[in-house]
Scaffold this motif. Structure first.
Motif, PDB file in Angstrom:
ATOM      1  N   TYR A   1       0.825  -1.201   0.000  1.00 42.47           N
ATOM      2  CA  TYR A   1       0.000   0.000   0.000  1.00 42.47           C
ATOM      3  C   TYR A   1       0.865   1.260   0.000  1.00 42.47           C
ATOM      4  O   TYR A   1       0.556   2.249  -0.667  1.00 42.47           O
ATOM      5  CB  TYR A   1      -0.900  -0.026   1.237  1.00 42.47           C
ATOM      6  N   GLY A   2       1.967   1.196   0.731  1.00 45.67           N
ATOM      7  CA  GLY A   2       2.832   2.365   0.833  1.00 45.67           C
ATOM      8  C   GLY A   2       3.540   2.730  -0.456  1.00 45.67           C
ATOM      9  O   GLY A   2       4.055   3.848  -0.587  1.00 45.67           O
ATOM     10  N   TYR A   3       3.593   1.807  -1.413  1.00 44.86           N
ATOM     11  CA  TYR A   3       4.290   2.095  -2.670  1.00 44.86           C
ATOM     12  C   TYR A   3       3.734   3.333  -3.341  1.00 44.86           C
ATOM     13  O   TYR A   3       4.500   4.180  -3.832  1.00 44.86           O
ATOM     14  CB  TYR A   3       4.180   0.897  -3.615  1.00 44.86           C
TER      15      TYR A   3
ATOM     16  N   GLY B   1       6.391  -7.797 -18.490  1.00 46.66           N
ATOM     17  CA  GLY B   1       6.900  -8.542 -17.354  1.00 46.66           C
ATOM     18  C   GLY B   1       6.618  -7.929 -15.999  1.00 46.66           C
ATOM     19  O   GLY B   1       7.217  -8.349 -14.987  1.00 46.66           O
ATOM     20  N   VAL B   2       5.696  -6.970 -15.943  1.00 41.59           N
ATOM     21  CA  VAL B   2       5.339  -6.377 -14.652  1.00 41.59           C
ATOM     22  C   VAL B   2       4.448  -7.362 -13.900  1.00 41.59           C
ATOM     23  O   VAL B   2       3.548  -7.983 -14.479  1.00 41.59           O
ATOM     24  CB  VAL B   2       4.608  -5.037 -14.857  1.00 41.59           C
ATOM     25  N   ASN B   3       4.687  -7.487 -12.617  1.00 42.90           N
ATOM     26  CA  ASN B   3       3.949  -8.439 -11.794  1.00 42.90           C
ATOM     27  C   ASN B   3       2.721  -7.795 -11.157  1.00 42.90           C
ATOM     28  O   ASN B   3       2.717  -6.607 -10.838  1.00 42.90           O
ATOM     29  CB  ASN B   3       4.851  -8.996 -10.690  1.00 42.90           C
ATOM     30  N   TYR B   4       1.706  -8.625 -10.958  1.00 43.87           N
ATOM     31  CA  TYR B   4       0.511  -8.186 -10.244  1.00 43.87           C
ATOM     32  C   TYR B   4       0.781  -8.078  -8.738  1.00 43.87           C
ATOM     33  O   TYR B   4       1.652  -8.765  -8.197  1.00 43.87           O
ATOM     34  CB  TYR B   4      -0.616  -9.202 -10.424  1.00 43.87           C
ATOM     35  N   TRP B   5       0.047  -7.194  -8.078  1.00 46.90           N
ATOM     36  CA  TRP B   5      -0.260  -7.270  -6.657  1.00 46.90           C
ATOM     37  C   TRP B   5       0.866  -6.983  -5.676  1.00 46.90           C
ATOM     38  O   TRP B   5       0.785  -6.104  -4.837  1.00 46.90           O
ATOM     39  CB  TRP B   5      -0.889  -8.633  -6.356  1.00 46.90           C
ATOM     40  N   SER B   6       1.958  -7.760  -5.738  1.00 50.69           N
ATOM     41  CA  SER B   6       2.985  -7.606  -4.713  1.00 50.69           C
ATOM     42  C   SER B   6       4.301  -8.172  -5.208  1.00 50.69           C
ATOM     43  O   SER B   6       4.382  -8.812  -6.252  1.00 50.69           O
ATOM     44  CB  SER B   6       2.580  -8.305  -3.417  1.00 50.69           C
ATOM     45  N   GLY B   7       5.338  -7.946  -4.414  1.00 52.14           N
ATOM     46  CA  GLY B   7       6.649  -8.493  -4.725  1.00 52.14           C
ATOM     47  C   GLY B   7       7.454  -7.585  -5.628  1.00 52.14           C
ATOM     48  O   GLY B   7       7.006  -6.510  -6.063  1.00 52.14           O
ATOM     49  N   PRO B   8       8.675  -7.994  -5.970  1.00 52.12           N
ATOM     50  CA  PRO B   8       9.537  -7.181  -6.828  1.00 52.12           C
ATOM     51  C   PRO B   8       8.934  -6.944  -8.198  1.00 52.12           C
ATOM     52  O   PRO B   8       8.252  -7.802  -8.753  1.00 52.12           O
ATOM     53  CB  PRO B   8      10.822  -8.024  -6.921  1.00 52.12           C
ATOM     54  N   GLU B   9       9.208  -5.761  -8.727  1.00 51.08           N
ATOM     55  CA  GLU B   9       8.774  -5.364 -10.071  1.00 51.08           C
ATOM     56  C   GLU B   9       7.274  -5.569 -10.262  1.00 51.08           C
ATOM     57  O   GLU B   9       6.807  -6.112 -11.258  1.00 51.08           O
ATOM     58  CB  GLU B   9       9.561  -6.122 -11.147  1.00 51.08           C
ATOM     59  N   SER B  10       6.519  -5.139  -9.288  1.00 47.83           N
ATOM     60  CA  SER B  10       5.063  -5.248  -9.336  1.00 47.83           C
ATOM     61  C   SER B  10       4.435  -3.862  -9.298  1.00 47.83           C
ATOM     62  O   SER B  10       5.106  -2.860  -9.012  1.00 47.83           O
ATOM     63  CB  SER B  10       4.546  -6.060  -8.145  1.00 47.83           C
ATOM     64  N   LEU B  11       3.142  -3.828  -9.563  1.00 45.50           N
ATOM     65  CA  LEU B  11       2.333  -2.629  -9.318  1.00 45.50           C
ATOM     66  C   LEU B  11       1.283  -3.021  -8.282  1.00 45.50           C
ATOM     67  O   LEU B  11       0.282  -3.664  -8.610  1.00 45.50           O
ATOM     68  CB  LEU B  11       1.687  -2.122 -10.613  1.00 45.50           C
ATOM     69  N   PRO B  12       1.520  -2.686  -7.026  1.00 38.26           N
ATOM     70  CA  PRO B  12       0.612  -3.103  -5.960  1.00 38.26           C
ATOM     71  C   PRO B  12      -0.813  -2.611  -6.169  1.00 38.26           C
ATOM     72  O   PRO B  12      -1.049  -1.553  -6.771  1.00 38.26           O
ATOM     73  CB  PRO B  12       1.240  -2.474  -4.711  1.00 38.26           C
ATOM     74  N   LEU B  13      -1.747  -3.410  -5.679  1.00 37.80           N
ATOM     75  CA  LEU B  13      -3.202  -3.199  -5.769  1.00 37.80           C
ATOM     76  C   LEU B  13      -3.754  -3.532  -7.147  1.00 37.80           C
ATOM     77  O   LEU B  13      -4.967  -3.488  -7.348  1.00 37.80           O
ATOM     78  CB  LEU B  13      -3.602  -1.771  -5.370  1.00 37.80           C
ATOM     79  N   TRP B  14      -2.908  -3.878  -8.097  1.00 37.69           N
ATOM     80  CA  TRP B  14      -3.340  -4.315  -9.428  1.00 37.69           C
ATOM     81  C   TRP B  14      -3.485  -5.831  -9.388  1.00 37.69           C
ATOM     82  O   TRP B  14      -2.548  -6.549  -9.096  1.00 37.69           O
ATOM     83  CB  TRP B  14      -2.313  -3.879 -10.466  1.00 37.69           C
TER      84      TRP B  14
END
Length: 332
Positions: A165-167, A251-264
């Motif tokens: 969330y803080g991202y 190659g962007v990741n969902y939701w969480s973790g490295p190289e992600s867009l959180p909340l997606w």
């Protein structure tokens, strides 16, 4: 109340312990304490739950309430065997990940669950939901159906160790150029402040509330989150949207973790952050305005360092590369 917290050193369990002490309860935390200690004012029983029943030998007397936050069914079952006969009320902090179907917005506590993780199967991040279901079943069996199964949603607020969330407030606050966002402006997000969740867990224990209840925040459109991030950080940076298909191709990741867009969220997860929290609110769960959580999260992130390494989100170099590529492909 005499309260035993099986944990008490990290994020949610530590917040529960802090609030319980502030409320005047007699609080004991059973934890290894390898990375942090429980809050001041608690009694700390140092124990490693991987040792089995021996971990509970130093616990004396009965408890008005026991609060369990385990992810692994094995130590959870051992704790139930050792302590349910001495507990007036039992809370298990489960998860909305226990539900089998994430595609239906507004689903309530009667929605189908995943199959329980079979006994003897190693608990891993990949079977997190099944592990929580296994602990729910064991808890109901040991307590004869009288436990509070607190099915928490995405937890955030000050001290969030997941960096999800803080991202978003951090990214706008860095003022380091346009911000890449997924094109999901109308999609719901659903976050519960760790302080509200802790207060609800304690209230449920104090009042003897039982049964499964979704402890989740109210639904907020993603576009409102983005707007609030810009406002809270006084950012002038533009939000540049990209389609989900394009982001997946890059190659962007969902939701969480490295190289992600959180909340997606990935496809077929339209209900994952749109579950009903009406039953818990009717039972007494109180939620602060989500804008307060956003502002406090940003303040906490500033204190921890806007440029610190993060567990979730895009690396700056990755975001810059993607923004250039998106600009070139659009003919800009």
């Amino acid at each position: 109340m005499r309260i035993l917290i099986l944990g008490g050193t990290a994020f949610l369990s530590k917040e529960i312990a802090s609030q319980a002490v502030a409320a005047g309860h007699d609080v004991t935390c059973l934890a290894r304490g390898t990375t942090a200690a429980p809050p001041p004012g608690t009694e700390w029983i140092r124990a490693d739950r991987s040792t089995g029943q021996a971990a509970y030998q130093e616990l004396a007397g009965d408890w008005d309430a026991v609060i369990e936050v385990a992810r692994d069914p094995k130590p959870a079952r051992e704790a139930l065997a050792a302590l349910t006969g001495r507990a007036g009320h039992w809370t298990f902090v489960s998860s909305c990940s226990a539900y089998a179907d994430n595609s239906v917005p507004g689903a309530a506590e009667n929605a189908p669950l995943l199959p329980a993780l079979p006994a003897g199967t190693l608990s891993t991040p990949e079977n997190y939901g099944e592990s929580k279901v296994a602990i729910e079943e064991a808890t109901l069996e040991a307590t004869h159906g009288t436990a509070h199964l607190c099915r928490a949603g995405l937890i955030s607020g000050p001290g969030d160790p997941t960096d999800r969330y803080g991202y978003w407030p951090v990214r706008f606050a860095r003022n380091s150029g346009p911000v890449l966002v997924p094109d999901i402006g109308g999609d719901p997000t659903q976050v519960i402040d760790v302080r509200d969740l802790a207060a609800w867990i304690l209230r449920a224990a104090e009042e003897g509330i039982t049964g499964p209840l979704n402890a989740m925040g109210d639904q907020v459109p993603f576009a409102d989150i983005v707007s609030a991030c810009r406002k809270a950080s006084a950012s002038q940076e533009a939000a540049v949207t990209a389609s989900g298909d394009w982001l997946v191709e890059q190659g962007v990741n969902y939701w969480s973790g490295p190289e992600s867009l959180p909340l997606w969220l990935p496809p077929h997860h339209e209900g994952f952050m749109a579950r009903s929290n009406r039953a818990a609110k009717a039972a007494g769960m109180v939620l602060r305005p989500w804008q307060e959580t956003m502002a406090d999260t940003l303040a906490d992130e500033r204190a921890r360092g806007l440029g610190r390494p993060r567990k979730a989100g895009l690396q700056p170099a990755t975001e810059e590369r993607l923004l250039r590529l998106l600009h070139n492909e659009s003919g800009g």
